[in-house]
Design a protein around this motif. Sequence first.
Motif, PDB file in Angstrom:
ATOM      1  N   VAL A  68      -3.753   0.717  -3.230  1.00  0.00           N
ATOM      2  CA  VAL A  68      -3.764  -0.641  -2.668  1.00  0.00           C
ATOM      3  C   VAL A  68      -3.722  -1.645  -3.809  1.00  0.00           C
ATOM      4  CG1 VAL A  68      -4.974   0.007  -0.544  1.00  0.00           C
ATOM      5  CG2 VAL A  68      -6.286  -0.672  -2.573  1.00  0.00           C
ATOM      6  N   THR A  69      -3.266  -2.844  -3.496  1.00  0.00           N
ATOM      7  CA  THR A  69      -3.184  -3.892  -4.507  1.00  0.00           C
ATOM      8  C   THR A  69      -4.581  -4.329  -4.926  1.00  0.00           C
ATOM      9  OG1 THR A  69      -1.106  -4.669  -3.583  1.00  0.00           O
ATOM     10  CG2 THR A  69      -2.292  -6.192  -5.018  1.00  0.00           C
ATOM     11  N   GLU A  70      -4.771  -4.458  -6.249  1.00  0.00           N
ATOM     12  CA  GLU A  70      -6.078  -4.881  -6.740  1.00  0.00           C
ATOM     13  C   GLU A  70      -6.385  -6.294  -6.263  1.00  0.00           C
ATOM     14  OE1 GLU A  70      -8.697  -5.054 -10.885  1.00  0.00           O
ATOM     15  OE2 GLU A  70      -6.552  -4.533 -10.934  1.00  0.00           O
ATOM     16  N   THR A  71      -7.568  -6.469  -5.721  1.00  0.00           N
ATOM     17  CA  THR A  71      -7.980  -7.778  -5.224  1.00  0.00           C
ATOM     18  C   THR A  71      -8.954  -8.423  -6.199  1.00  0.00           C
ATOM     19  OG1 THR A  71      -8.785  -8.948  -3.265  1.00  0.00           O
ATOM     20  CG2 THR A  71      -9.930  -6.911  -3.862  1.00  0.00           C
ATOM     21  N   ASN A  72      -9.124  -9.731  -6.038  1.00  0.00           N
ATOM     22  CA  ASN A  72     -10.074 -10.468  -6.863  1.00  0.00           C
ATOM     23  C   ASN A  72     -10.491 -11.735  -6.126  1.00  0.00           C
ATOM     24  OD1 ASN A  72      -8.033 -12.510  -7.349  1.00  0.00           O
ATOM     25  ND2 ASN A  72      -7.161 -11.121  -8.894  1.00  0.00           N
ATOM     26  N   ASP A  73     -11.389 -12.505  -6.736  1.00  0.00           N
ATOM     27  CA  ASP A  73     -11.911 -13.702  -6.067  1.00  0.00           C
ATOM     28  C   ASP A  73     -10.828 -14.743  -5.835  1.00  0.00           C
ATOM     29  OD1 ASP A  73     -14.389 -12.553  -6.032  1.00  0.00           O
ATOM     30  OD2 ASP A  73     -15.111 -13.585  -7.832  1.00  0.00           O
ATOM     31  N   HIS A  74      -9.887 -14.867  -6.776  1.00  0.00           N
ATOM     32  CA  HIS A  74      -8.806 -15.849  -6.636  1.00  0.00           C
ATOM     33  C   HIS A  74      -7.939 -15.532  -5.416  1.00  0.00           C
ATOM     34  CE1 HIS A  74      -5.657 -18.667  -7.853  1.00  0.00           C
ATOM     35  NE2 HIS A  74      -4.780 -17.697  -7.616  1.00  0.00           N
ATOM     36  N   ILE A  75      -7.570 -14.260  -5.273  1.00  0.00           N
ATOM     37  CA  ILE A  75      -6.754 -13.847  -4.119  1.00  0.00           C
ATOM     38  C   ILE A  75      -7.525 -14.087  -2.825  1.00  0.00           C
ATOM     39  CG2 ILE A  75      -5.746 -11.833  -2.969  1.00  0.00           C
ATOM     40  CD1 ILE A  75      -5.052 -10.760  -5.764  1.00  0.00           C
ATOM     41  N   ALA A  76      -8.814 -13.793  -2.842  1.00  0.00           N
ATOM     42  CA  ALA A  76      -9.623 -13.975  -1.637  1.00  0.00           C
ATOM     43  C   ALA A  76      -9.648 -15.426  -1.193  1.00  0.00           C
ATOM     44  CB  ALA A  76     -11.039 -13.472  -1.889  1.00  0.00           C
ATOM     45  N   SER A 133       0.856  -1.192   0.000  1.00  0.00           N
ATOM     46  CA  SER A 133       0.000   0.000   0.000  1.00  0.00           C
ATOM     47  C   SER A 133       0.890   1.240   0.000  1.00  0.00           C
ATOM     48  CB  SER A 133      -0.909   0.011   1.234  1.00  0.00           C
ATOM     49  OG  SER A 133      -1.683  -1.165   1.286  1.00  0.00           O
ATOM     50  N   VAL A 134       0.407   2.298  -0.608  1.00  0.00           N
ATOM     51  CA  VAL A 134       1.162   3.550  -0.697  1.00  0.00           C
ATOM     52  C   VAL A 134       0.209   4.710  -0.416  1.00  0.00           C
ATOM     53  CG1 VAL A 134       2.600   5.051  -2.134  1.00  0.00           C
ATOM     54  CG2 VAL A 134       2.726   2.564  -2.423  1.00  0.00           C
ATOM     55  N   LEU A 135       0.663   5.657   0.401  1.00  0.00           N
ATOM     56  CA  LEU A 135      -0.113   6.849   0.724  1.00  0.00           C
ATOM     57  C   LEU A 135       0.617   8.073   0.200  1.00  0.00           C
ATOM     58  CD1 LEU A 135      -2.345   8.406   2.343  1.00  0.00           C
ATOM     59  CD2 LEU A 135      -0.759   8.338   4.296  1.00  0.00           C
ATOM     60  N   PHE A 156      -6.748   4.342  -5.566  1.00  0.00           N
ATOM     61  CA  PHE A 156      -6.384   3.723  -6.839  1.00  0.00           C
ATOM     62  C   PHE A 156      -5.805   2.330  -6.572  1.00  0.00           C
ATOM     63  CE2 PHE A 156      -5.840   8.286  -7.861  1.00  0.00           C
ATOM     64  CZ  PHE A 156      -6.590   8.371  -9.034  1.00  0.00           C
ATOM     65  N   TRP A 157      -5.830   1.510  -7.618  1.00  0.00           N
ATOM     66  CA  TRP A 157      -5.057   0.267  -7.565  1.00  0.00           C
ATOM     67  C   TRP A 157      -3.580   0.607  -7.725  1.00  0.00           C
ATOM     68  CZ3 TRP A 157      -8.173  -2.509  -5.209  1.00  0.00           C
ATOM     69  CH2 TRP A 157      -9.443  -2.834  -5.637  1.00  0.00           C
ATOM     70  N   LEU A 158      -2.745  -0.183  -7.144  1.00  0.00           N
ATOM     71  CA  LEU A 158      -1.311   0.084  -7.134  1.00  0.00           C
ATOM     72  C   LEU A 158      -0.725   0.184  -8.543  1.00  0.00           C
ATOM     73  CD1 LEU A 158       1.116   0.474  -5.233  1.00  0.00           C
ATOM     74  CD2 LEU A 158       1.471  -1.997  -5.302  1.00  0.00           C
ATOM     75  N   GLN A 159      -1.292  -0.523  -9.489  1.00  0.00           N
ATOM     76  CA  GLN A 159      -0.768  -0.526 -10.856  1.00  0.00           C
ATOM     77  C   GLN A 159      -0.851   0.864 -11.510  1.00  0.00           C
ATOM     78  OE1 GLN A 159      -3.556  -3.515 -12.075  1.00  0.00           O
ATOM     79  NE2 GLN A 159      -4.889  -2.077 -13.146  1.00  0.00           N
TER      80      GLN A 159
END
Length: 430
Positions: A82-90, A63-65, A112-115
């Motif tokens: 923050v890093t983009e999350t998805n169902d696989h990561i969950a 995460s970055v602020l 935003f997503w980190l990307q």
Amino acid sequence: MKYHKIDAQLYLKNRKNFAAAMKPNSLAIFNSNDTYPISADSTMPFEQHRDILYLSGVDQEESVLMLFPDCPNENLREVLFVTETNDHIAVWEGAKLTKEAALETSGIKTVFWLQDLEKVLFEMSSYCDTLYINTNEHYRANTTTETREDRFTKWLLAKYPAHSVAKSNPILQRLRAVKDPIELDLMQNACDITDKGFRRILDFIKPGVWEYEIEAELLHEFVRNRSKGFAYTPIIASGNNANVLHYVENNQQCKAGDLILFDVAAEYANYKSDLSRTVPVSGKFSDRQKAVYNAVNHVKKEATKLLVPGTLWKEYHVEVGNIMTSELLKLGLLDKADIQNEDKNWPAYKQYFMHGTSHHIGLDTHDYGLLHEPMQANNVFTVEPGIYIPKEGFGIRLEDDVVVQAKGEPINLMGNIPIEANEIEDIMQG
């Protein structure tokens, strides 16, 4: 996280205070810690960088602020990545922060997503003149590991060499040293959990138990009360082990007649407590042990009274040294000749009490705070005098965590934890 949700108002206030101390037209950036590898595919448990936690409440890796109070684009004055999350990561790692959850946690509307970091940073950098970098300048810092923050700083300064550079750390040292009421409540919770653990082991200790068995009892009680566990590596030192200040092996059997020195405490929501107690294995102090114990307790009480606004760190420790010297004379450990012939750079009392009496405590066990500046209200300090006598086979340290008050004596966050020698004996023999 095991801890209850924290009011985002804390982080809104912290960011506002930090922004007020920044130079005009400047951008400050804060990174999460790395997840550190052990070997193969193993990693150490993640511990969030305290600064991004203090400013956002985000307790998650990668995460970055970014804070840019004067940004002409109002949407970019507070930005969280923050890093983009998805169902696989969950499924494999558990739920990560969504943009909505990040807003709820931090109070930051632009997530935003980190990307997208480099793209967004490019726009923000075109507006600003100064970049605030977050270097570790704590007086105890001594590490050879390159952190995620270190790597990012190298990249940032190479990418934007024409910008001026400023330091976030001096601002954070001042801000983090003065605790908000929400922070004090979290620290009180950590102290209350520590109290439960200490009372548990008073019922458990007897001749023949092992130091690591006591450690296990404490960990059980801490975790069952929503703590991650120990606030720092626990010291459970029986007999002469107590005369090794950082004894952490905890692998010896406790013998009848010995004392056990504990320097062990719980964390809660990343906030630390720090406790030292010394108890008799057999449930009763010898006359000599009790005399030394009461001397240490007296020094602790007198030292606590000195923690008031305006007190200077160096003067405080000189005065505590004078109080300790008086007690050591009464115990027969020093005589007048020892005092007359002492080296002023290493006073005679240091033979038996060789460490400092107090340190800041908060998100870190040895927390932020500028020692050359006077103490002020809502600083939180440990008070931890000790007397160590290898020739007599024991050492005693007593420690509580106290909050400096605007007027009057500090408030002891550990005031409910047994400390008087007679009280400890009564509990252990009850």
